[in-house]
Design an enzyme around this catalytic site. Structure first.
Site, PDB file in Angstrom:
ATOM      1  CB  CYS A   2      -0.938   0.096   1.188  1.00 40.47           C
ATOM      2  SG  CYS A   2      -2.049  -1.291   1.332  1.00 40.47           S
ATOM      3  NE  ARG A  27       4.676   2.093  -0.028  1.00 44.61           N
ATOM      4  CZ  ARG A  27       5.683   1.839   0.795  1.00 44.61           C
ATOM      5  NH1 ARG A  27       6.911   2.058   0.418  1.00 44.61           N
ATOM      6  NH2 ARG A  27       5.457   1.376   2.004  1.00 44.61           N
ATOM      7  CD1 TRP A  71       0.337  -6.039  -3.099  1.00 46.85           C
ATOM      8  CD2 TRP A  71       0.104  -6.641  -0.958  1.00 46.85           C
ATOM      9  NE1 TRP A  71       0.839  -7.314  -2.947  1.00 46.85           N
ATOM     10  CE2 TRP A  71       0.712  -7.708  -1.661  1.00 46.85           C
ATOM     11  CE3 TRP A  71      -0.145  -6.801   0.406  1.00 46.85           C
ATOM     12  CZ2 TRP A  71       1.078  -8.913  -1.042  1.00 46.85           C
ATOM     13  CZ3 TRP A  71       0.213  -7.991   1.012  1.00 46.85           C
ATOM     14  CH2 TRP A  71       0.818  -9.034   0.289  1.00 46.85           C
ATOM     15  CG  ASN A  97       1.379   0.842   4.329  1.00 52.72           C
ATOM     16  OD1 ASN A  97       1.112  -0.337   4.102  1.00 52.72           O
ATOM     17  ND2 ASN A  97       2.610   1.316   4.272  1.00 52.72           N
ATOM     18  N   GLY A  98      -0.473  -0.966   6.519  1.00 52.64           N
ATOM     19  CA  GLY A  98      -0.058  -1.801   7.648  1.00 52.64           C
ATOM     20  C   GLY A  98      -1.114  -2.848   7.930  1.00 52.64           C
ATOM     21  CD  GLU A 478      17.913 -12.564  -7.094  1.00 54.32           C
ATOM     22  OE1 GLU A 478      17.377 -13.088  -6.100  1.00 54.32           O
ATOM     23  OE2 GLU A 478      17.537 -11.471  -7.545  1.00 54.32           O
ATOM     24  CE  LYS A 482      14.484 -10.690  -9.351  1.00 52.98           C
ATOM     25  NZ  LYS A 482      15.230 -10.501  -8.135  1.00 52.98           N
ATOM     26  CD  GLU A 485      10.646 -11.121  -7.973  1.00 53.35           C
ATOM     27  OE1 GLU A 485       9.929 -10.655  -7.084  1.00 53.35           O
ATOM     28  OE2 GLU A 485      11.879 -10.937  -7.997  1.00 53.35           O
ATOM     29  CG  HIS A 501      21.817 -35.921  -3.549  1.00 53.23           C
ATOM     30  ND1 HIS A 501      22.347 -37.116  -3.120  1.00 53.23           N
ATOM     31  CD2 HIS A 501      22.882 -35.109  -3.781  1.00 53.23           C
ATOM     32  CE1 HIS A 501      23.666 -37.026  -3.062  1.00 53.23           C
ATOM     33  NE2 HIS A 501      24.012 -35.808  -3.471  1.00 53.23           N
ATOM     34  CE  LYS A 600      11.791  -2.492  -5.225  1.00 53.76           C
ATOM     35  NZ  LYS A 600      12.544  -3.544  -5.924  1.00 53.76           N
TER      36      LYS A 600
HETATM   37  C1  AGP Z   1      12.981  -9.373  -5.065  1.00 51.92           C
HETATM   38  O1  AGP Z   1      12.912  -9.448  -6.437  1.00 51.92           O
HETATM   39  C2  AGP Z   1      11.734  -9.476  -4.368  1.00 51.92           C
HETATM   40  N1  AGP Z   1      10.761  -8.616  -4.875  1.00 51.92           N
HETATM   41  C3  AGP Z   1      11.763  -9.696  -2.869  1.00 51.92           C
HETATM   42  O2  AGP Z   1      12.218 -10.992  -2.686  1.00 51.92           O
HETATM   43  C4  AGP Z   1      12.582  -8.735  -1.960  1.00 51.92           C
HETATM   44  O3  AGP Z   1      13.940  -8.898  -2.189  1.00 51.92           O
HETATM   45  C5  AGP Z   1      12.225  -9.040  -0.490  1.00 51.92           C
HETATM   46  O4  AGP Z   1      10.876  -8.778  -0.270  1.00 51.92           O
HETATM   47  C6  AGP Z   1      13.080  -8.256   0.486  1.00 51.92           C
HETATM   48  O5  AGP Z   1      12.902  -6.878   0.341  1.00 51.92           O
HETATM   49  P1  AGP Z   1      13.890  -5.845   1.002  1.00 51.92           P
HETATM   50  O6  AGP Z   1      15.214  -6.038   0.372  1.00 51.92           O
HETATM   51  O7  AGP Z   1      13.300  -4.505   0.690  1.00 51.92           O
HETATM   52  O8  AGP Z   1      13.933  -6.140   2.473  1.00 51.92           O
END
Ligand code: AGP
Length: 605
Positions: A2, A27, A71, A97-98, A478, A482, A485, A501, A600
């Site tokens: 949010c 956000r 969100w 927000n929260g 990673e 990527k 997501e 394994h 984000k």
């Molecule tokens: C990364 O592509 C993600 N969107 C997510 O995993 C992110 O890295 C994670 O939520 C941690 O966020 P931060 O680095 O702002 O703490």
């Protein structure tokens, strides 16, 4: 999670706030809304969908307003659940927000007193509570204070009242920043909302409430104590938050990595040493540490996993890398001799913040590595090193990750010299290696077209495996994250040797397997793993260097990257994986900068 923004002052908020809210849509982007107050009228507009598609208001003018991009956490994505929420008498509006943890109990009590709720969100209780306090004879300010005291959980709240010329902002656990302009004040969950207008900001702390009108008055909402304001200068530019001709923020941010690393290391390497004055405040404690625990989530956690190799190799210190959300609910065995490193791009991730607080309870020195200046994690740490990556708008983290790696390597090299755990020549060579990373990244980015062509071959597959070893094992994780997501394809990353394994059972001609196969000490072993995949008709995509001459004949596709010392290779090997995810997501018509179900900054547990 949010985005909220508000303004009070001599500007037409009906024109201003939609533009500001658009900057926060990363956000949260399932619905949005506005409330404007003018001449004792409250105008409320809410809509399901994205603020980016909103065309604005026709000929409305107002000087106080609040806005929200949602969100969803509690309650479906509907117009009723979109913010702002309005009191029964239509006089008060709030955005939140929260997460309000005691919302059920409050809702029940308020319903008994006759309040009727329009939707199912936790947030809506805040506006009915404020109304209830006003009904009991309290002023708007008192009602806002009392509301904040009654809520449990995390909140950044903005209140407006059609009978008041004030905007009230309160924070407890979710970010809130004031932006100061001549004849007015912004308030927002992120400075990007108002950076175009001002770089003068006041970061609110938990427990603070701000009364914004002609003046700014700050208080602790629990004790009523008046507080002084501290103005900070924001270093980011408005242009940094634009796409600059790139189709997506993610692509722009991938290509910004060489410059971001240059800024990140600028002034931090001199005379064969890592220069980190940010560590002065914990210098004495650093001298005594016998262990490092790294806490982080998602991509930042992967950065921690990569750093584990550097800390072990250069500093000879045992390292554990923990998911913040797991660490916070354990009884961690740490003390003042354990350095806790919290890594977070946003500096607002709720789990990492809680892990940091847990570490502090055990007297462990906490160093944070953050990108967002003045963020909560940065402020609550004993020391902070900023990554200087500039605003990262794409939900998928890219330049924040590689700059985190640069900072972590600098910290490892700093501690190595302090502890005398690595020869000076090794530290000097490594620092020189770090200085050459931006150019090596530029060279690696030249592979973008090759990666795009490879994406064209695999974009319609359903699964993918990512395999790597040593510091490139976290890069496999990673790469898979990527792809998941932003393209919604199922992908798994693992150490290459683990494949046999169990996961090897998945391999057939429909399974693309991405190998990171660079000339390091496990290179020969990775070649053997590639052979195992080929023997089962899997498709091999290799991220490799030209020196690895065997790879060409063993792979269906190869992406060549520049070479550097093995510890720093992840900063280069991740780039093709970012590009691969990007181009596959593009071919699948996915919403790359705002992937479904994601936000984000994850400010809820
Ligand atoms: C990364 O592509 C993600 N969107 C997510 O995993 C992110 O890295 C994670 O939520 C941690 O966020 P931060 O680095 O702002 O703490």
């Amino acid at each position: 999670m949010c985005g909220i923004v508000g303004f009070v002052g001599e500007k037409n908020v009906a024109e201003l706030l939609p533009a500001c809210l658009k900057k926060l849509d990363y956000r949260g982007y399932d619905s949005f809304g506005f409330a404007f107050q003018n001449n004792s009228l409250l105008l409320v507009v809410k809509q399901v969908g994205r603020i980016t598609d909103f065309n604005g208001f026709l000929a409305k003018s107002a000087s106080i307003g609040i806005a929200h991009s949602r969100w969803a956490t509690h309650g479906a994505v509907t117009k009723k659940n979109a913010h702002p929420h309005i009191s029964c008498d239509g006089k008060i509006a709030i955005v939140h927000n929260g997460i309000i943890e005691n919302h059920s109990e409050l809702r029940e009590k308020l319903a008994k007193k006759g309040h009727s709720f329009a939707g199912e969100t936790d947030s809506e209780v805040a506006v009915h509570l404020a109304e209830e306090f006003i009904n009991q004879g309290r002023s708007f300010r008192e009602a806002a204070r009392e509301t904040c005291r009654s809520l449990k959980g995390a909140f950044a709240l903005l209140f407006i009242n059609r009978e008041s010329n004030e905007l009230i902002a309160a924070r407890n656990g979710s970010p809130l920043i004031l932006g100061l302009v001549e004849n007015g004040t912004f308030v927002a969950s992120d400075t990007t909302a108002f950076i175009e207008f001002t770089k003068q900001a006041i970061f609110l702390d938990d427990g603070q409430i701000a009364f914004l009108g002609k003046e700014i008055e700050l208080e602790n909402f629990n004790t009523g104590q008046k507080l002084s304001t501290k103005i900070s200068h924001i270093e980011w530019d408005a242009e940094q938050a634009q796409k600059n001709g790139f189709e997506h923020f993610m692509l722009k941010e991938i290509f910004e990595q060489p410059d971001a690393i240059e800024k990140c290391i600028q002034g931090r390497i001199a005379n064969g040493q890592a220069v980190l004055p940010e560590l002065d405040s914990i210098a004495e404690k650093l001298g005594k540490i016998n262990r490092i625990v790294i806490v982080a989530c998602g991509t930042s956690w992967h950065a921690g996993l990569v750093a584990e190799y550097a800390f072990e190799e250069l500093c000879a210190l045992p390292v554990e890398v923990e998911y913040s959300a797991e660490f916070r609910y354990r009884n961690p065995v740490i003390d003042e001799n354990c350095l806790v490193i919290a890594i977070s791009q946003s500096g607002e991730t709720a789990d990492t913040l809680a892990a940091l607080r847990e570490a502090k309870k055990h007297n462990a020195p906490v160093l944070s590595i953050c990108n967002v200046m003045g963020s909560t994690i940065a402020r609550e740490s004993d020391a902070v090193i900023y990554t200087r990556a500039g605003p990262e708008i794409g939900v998928a983290s890219t330049k924040a990750f590689t700059t985190q790696l640069a900072v972590l390597n600098l910290v490892a090299l700093f501690i190595a010299l302090q502890r005398n755990s690595a020869p000076e020549s090794k530290v000097t060579d490594a620092l020189n290696g770090l200085k050459s990373i931006p150019n090596a990244m530029r060279k690696t980015l030249e592979q973008s077209k090759t990666v795009e062509a490879i994406a064209g071959l695999y974009w319609d597959k359903s699964n993918a495996l990512y395999l790597g070893r040593g510091p490139n094992y976290p890069i496999a994780l990673e790469g898979a994250l990527k792809l998941k997501e932003i393209s919604y394809l199922h992908a798994e990353g693992m150490p290459a040797a683990e494949m046999k394994h169990g996961p090897i059972a998945l391999i057939d001609s429909n399974m693309p397997v991405v190998f990171i196969a660079v000339k390091d000490r496990t290179y020969e072993k990775v070649l053997a793993n590639i052979e195992e995949v080929r023997a089962r008709n899997g498709c091999v995509i290799a991220v490799s260097s030209e020196a690895a001459t065997e790879i060409k004949n063993l792979s269906d596709s190869v992406i060549y990257i520049a070479e550097t010392i093995p510890l720093f290779q992840p900063m280069l090997s991740v780039i093709p994986l970012q590009l691969l995810a990007y181009h596959i997501a593009k071919k699948r018509n996915c919403d790359i900068d705002k992937p479904r179900n994601l936000a984000k900054s994850v400010t809820v547990e």
